[in-house]
Scaffold this active site. Structure first.
Site, PDB file in Angstrom:
ATOM      1  N   VAL A 161       0.904  -1.150  -0.075  1.00 30.80           N
ATOM      2  CA  VAL A 161       0.103   0.079  -0.226  1.00 30.80           C
ATOM      3  C   VAL A 161       0.972   1.181  -0.059  1.00 30.80           C
ATOM      4  O   VAL A 161       1.856   1.407   0.935  1.00 30.80           O
ATOM      5  CB  VAL A 161      -1.140   0.053   1.311  1.00 30.80           C
ATOM      6  CG1 VAL A 161      -1.785   1.264   1.413  1.00 30.80           C
ATOM      7  CG2 VAL A 161      -2.009  -1.078   1.303  1.00 30.80           C
ATOM      8  N   PRO A 220      -7.181   6.790  -3.043  1.00 29.75           N
ATOM      9  CA  PRO A 220      -6.833   5.448  -3.184  1.00 29.75           C
ATOM     10  C   PRO A 220      -5.946   4.568  -2.528  1.00 29.75           C
ATOM     11  O   PRO A 220      -5.647   3.462  -3.166  1.00 29.75           O
ATOM     12  CB  PRO A 220      -7.105   5.484  -4.902  1.00 29.75           C
ATOM     13  CG  PRO A 220      -5.983   6.888  -4.935  1.00 29.75           C
ATOM     14  CD  PRO A 220      -6.362   7.799  -3.909  1.00 29.75           C
ATOM     15  N   CYS A 221      -5.260   5.050  -1.471  1.00 26.13           N
ATOM     16  CA  CYS A 221      -4.076   4.311  -1.114  1.00 26.13           C
ATOM     17  C   CYS A 221      -4.529   3.024  -0.748  1.00 26.13           C
ATOM     18  O   CYS A 221      -3.599   2.105  -0.746  1.00 26.13           O
ATOM     19  CB  CYS A 221      -3.460   5.125   0.169  1.00 26.13           C
ATOM     20  SG  CYS A 221      -4.542   5.573   1.446  1.00 26.13           S
ATOM     21  N   GLN A 222      -5.701   2.603  -0.288  1.00 29.28           N
ATOM     22  CA  GLN A 222      -5.884   1.344   0.405  1.00 29.28           C
ATOM     23  C   GLN A 222      -6.907   0.597  -0.574  1.00 29.28           C
ATOM     24  O   GLN A 222      -7.467  -0.641  -0.308  1.00 29.28           O
ATOM     25  CB  GLN A 222      -6.696   1.452   1.699  1.00 29.28           C
ATOM     26  CG  GLN A 222      -6.100   2.158   2.877  1.00 29.28           C
ATOM     27  CD  GLN A 222      -5.043   1.010   3.482  1.00 29.28           C
ATOM     28  OE1 GLN A 222      -4.919  -0.162   3.115  1.00 29.28           O
ATOM     29  NE2 GLN A 222      -4.282   1.479   4.254  1.00 29.28           N
TER      30      GLN A 222
END
Length: 295
Positions: free
Chosen positions: A135, A236-238
């Protein structure tokens, strides 16, 4: 991070070429277009849009398929009011960081998805290690909330709307856009809100329609890259990690089967609904495994 630095970072990120949809929950640009085509085909309220300015167009996507959009989506009640009501009824509990929907203790089924936080990393997703799901997070670690858990049976349906004298319902509406984030290799959601009188909503007003645990952490005020309009966005990092877990649960559960990339957007929209439950854009039914559509 400024828009300029984000654009530089994205331009320096290699375009994902090899499919890692099942392994890491991410998409190639071609898979994004394929999943978007299926969404438009099954749900005519969605359509493709090109960049308003040629200079804003992304070369890794077709010129006429830069992002997806659905307009005038109703939002009949404030999420902030919904949370207050749920709290007063004992449906919410405080976890130290904010209010979360309380677990009913019944356990999950094939439609329940567990989210796992695998930690922060400054490196973009690796294309060389398809069996992992790293991530990547921008430099302000605390700006974005970790997405821990959601169960689709906790989503709250709309209850009421403002009624004008002529019996026409006057409600807030949203334009919902989905772009492809080349750095994180996943779709990214953007929302532009309008009042009952069609005046643009301020950032704080739009935050009223998001789960408070994510406001100013996962959901932030941003500039939409294709029009420069000020909107709110779900970071949107996860997304890749979450989608990997959801797809894994769907395929490995009882009666599980194959999930094809064309179904990605239907699963993605149901996941995003956990953060904006009163913005009623998702009229798709449950996703079926075995290669079926998301109808």
């Amino acid at each position: 991070m400024t828009s300029f630095l984000k654009n530089v970072r994205e331009s320096l990120t290699p375009t994902l070429k090899q499919s890692a949809f099942l392994q890491r929950g991410v998409l190639t640009p071609e898979e994004f277009v394929k999943a978007g085509d299926e969404l438009v085909h099954q749900c005519p309220t969605w359509s493709w849009e090109g960049a308003s300015d040629e200079s804003k167009s992304r070369s890794h996507l077709p010129k006429n398929k830069q992002y997806l959009v659905t307009r005038n989506v109703p939002c009949k009640e404030r999420c902030s009011e919904m949370e207050k009501g749920a709290s007063s009824l004992g449906m919410m509990k405080e976890d130290g960081d904010g209010w979360m929907l309380e677990d009913d203790g019944k356990g999950g089924d094939d439609d329940d998805f567990d989210f796992v936080d695998e930690g922060d990393s400054e490196k973009p997703p690796s294309q060389a290690e398809p069996t992992t799901s790293p991530v990547a997070v921008v430099d302000d670690d605390d700006e974005y909330a970790d997405i821990d858990e959601f169960e689709d049976d906790t989503l709250v349906t709309d209850t009421a709307a403002l009624t004008v004298a002529d019996n026409i319902l006057a409600v807030r509406t949203y334009d919902v856009m989905i772009s492809y984030d080349k750095y994180y290799q996943t779709p990214r959601v953007w929302l532009s809100g309008y009042s009952e009188s069609r005046s643009p909503l301020s950032g704080d007003e739009m935050f009223e329609d998001c789960m408070s645990d994510y406001v100013k952490r996962t959901v932030t005020i941003e500039s939409f890259p294709y029009t420069a309009a000020v909107v709110i966005s779900i970071h949107p990092c996860q997304h890749g990690n979450v989608m990997k877990n959801i797809v894994g649960n769907l395929t490995q559960g009882e009666g599980g089967g194959e999930i094809v990339v064309e179904q990605y957007m239907f699963v993605f929209l149901k996941f995003v609904a956990s953060m904006i439950p009163t913005i009623n854009y998702d009229f798709t039914n449950a996703v079926e495994t075995g290669g079926g559509s998301g109808k």
